[in-house]
Design a protein around this motif. Sequence first.
Motif, PDB file in Angstrom:
ATOM      1  N   SER A 109     -76.900 -62.092  75.314  1.00 24.49           N
ATOM      2  CA  SER A 109     -75.719 -62.307  76.157  1.00 24.49           C
ATOM      3  C   SER A 109     -75.601 -63.733  76.663  1.00 24.49           C
ATOM      4  N   HIS A 117     -73.160 -70.419  80.273  1.00 29.29           N
ATOM      5  CA  HIS A 117     -74.338 -70.079  81.056  1.00 29.29           C
ATOM      6  C   HIS A 117     -75.547 -70.832  80.543  1.00 29.29           C
ATOM      7  N   THR A 146     -68.659 -63.379  82.052  1.00 28.43           N
ATOM      8  CA  THR A 146     -69.868 -62.704  82.536  1.00 28.43           C
ATOM      9  C   THR A 146     -70.224 -63.275  83.900  1.00 28.43           C
ATOM     10  N   LEU A 183     -80.331 -57.883  78.662  1.00 26.89           N
ATOM     11  CA  LEU A 183     -79.378 -58.997  78.535  1.00 26.89           C
ATOM     12  C   LEU A 183     -79.553 -59.773  77.230  1.00 26.89           C
ATOM     13  N   GLN A 184     -80.401 -59.294  76.356  1.00 24.76           N
ATOM     14  CA  GLN A 184     -80.681 -60.006  75.121  1.00 24.76           C
ATOM     15  C   GLN A 184     -79.395 -60.296  74.341  1.00 24.76           C
ATOM     16  N   SER A 194     -67.951 -65.815  87.600  1.00 23.81           N
ATOM     17  CA  SER A 194     -68.841 -66.566  86.703  1.00 23.81           C
ATOM     18  C   SER A 194     -69.972 -67.255  87.464  1.00 23.81           C
ATOM     19  N   ARG A 203     -80.761 -51.776  84.266  1.00 28.74           N
ATOM     20  CA  ARG A 203     -79.989 -51.801  83.010  1.00 28.74           C
ATOM     21  C   ARG A 203     -78.500 -51.607  83.272  1.00 28.74           C
ATOM     22  N   CYS A 263     -77.238 -54.889  84.551  1.00 32.08           N
ATOM     23  CA  CYS A 263     -77.116 -55.855  83.458  1.00 32.08           C
ATOM     24  C   CYS A 263     -75.864 -55.565  82.622  1.00 32.08           C
ATOM     25  N   ALA A 264     -75.552 -54.287  82.432  1.00 37.13           N
ATOM     26  CA  ALA A 264     -74.327 -53.933  81.711  1.00 37.13           C
ATOM     27  C   ALA A 264     -73.105 -54.432  82.480  1.00 37.13           C
ATOM     28  N   ARG A 276     -72.699 -58.147  81.972  1.00 37.11           N
ATOM     29  CA  ARG A 276     -72.080 -58.439  80.673  1.00 37.11           C
ATOM     30  C   ARG A 276     -70.576 -58.197  80.698  1.00 37.11           C
ATOM     31  N   GLN A 277     -70.148 -57.150  81.419  1.00 42.25           N
ATOM     32  CA  GLN A 277     -68.728 -56.774  81.486  1.00 42.25           C
ATOM     33  C   GLN A 277     -68.368 -56.575  82.953  1.00 42.25           C
ATOM     34  N   ILE A 297     -76.925 -64.617  79.391  1.00 37.96           N
ATOM     35  CA  ILE A 297     -77.010 -64.518  80.848  1.00 37.96           C
ATOM     36  C   ILE A 297     -78.467 -64.671  81.266  1.00 37.96           C
TER      37      ILE A 297
END
Length: 329
Positions: free
Chosen positions: A129, A10, A108, A126-127, A67, A84, A87-88, A91-92, A131
């Motif tokens: 990550s 990314h 991701t 997203l810190q 992706s 949030r 964003c989770a 990440r997953q 992304i």
Amino acid sequence: MDSKTTTATHQLPQALEPRNPGMDLDLDWVARARANRSAIERRAASLPGRRSVKKDYQAAWLLKAISCIDLTTLAGDDTEGRVRRLCAKARQPVRADLLAALGVEGLTTGAVCVYHDMVECAVDALQGSGIPVAAVSTGFPAGLSPFHLRVAEIEESVRAGASEIDIVISRRHVLTGNWQALYDEMRAFRAACGDAHVKAILATGELGTLQNVARASLICMMAGADFIKTSTGKESVNATLPVTLVMVRAIREFFDETGYRVGYKPAGGISKAKDALTYLALMKDELGHPWVQPDLFRFGASSLLGDIERQLEHHVTGTYSASWRHALS
């Protein structure tokens, strides 16, 4: 399945290859742009049946599609909690047991896309990550706020931590053929973005003709757009295959003339896994392998990820699951 072929890096396009710096406005080139609607529609109609992938190949392409998703929430009732959770999910994006069965790690989405007020929240969530956060800007979705406020909104989103800015053009410049005004506007937006990656939303459903889509695409690339994007998702007609064909061929022509690669983002109405496969096949056919990577291709979507996850569960288990088992937030 080899995770190396399905896990994305990314980074912004300018980190992978030279960023499109733009060029002087070439009105002769713009005037030469044409769009044969009947031929375009025939080609677009043939796409879903011309490329078909099954089993492991289909799963690999669906992972690639994930992706390339700009996972998006642009609702009037957005809250920090919703952002949030989104964003989770970025990440997953797929349940861990399914990824383990597929032999994939580190997958991701391509980005998370939010309104300006939610940029700081998304950046925090997203810190670490990798992304990026994309912010819609310039009076999204209509783009009719005062010009100085549209520029200031871009600058505020960049200061808040957005590394991608999705701007909307003034449709009236296209509809009246005022190409100089469109070019100047896009150059100003590009300058306000600084190092942030800029995606120009054409709102193609409101431009009247495919020829206008082709010309607006060229103007935005001449003015330095990193991506051209179909829609805000708020128009009555959003991403379509004929529009996509016109825009990606403009991208190809621009690359042939200048040597700079510009990305493409279809947005609005793409909610099924099979549609994602069709768009990826079109990109591979028309532009080649570089344009099926997240640095040069993104889906603007919210519900698409849920359907892709259902198809991946079917691939792994042989049975379909209910959509509520794959909630986005």
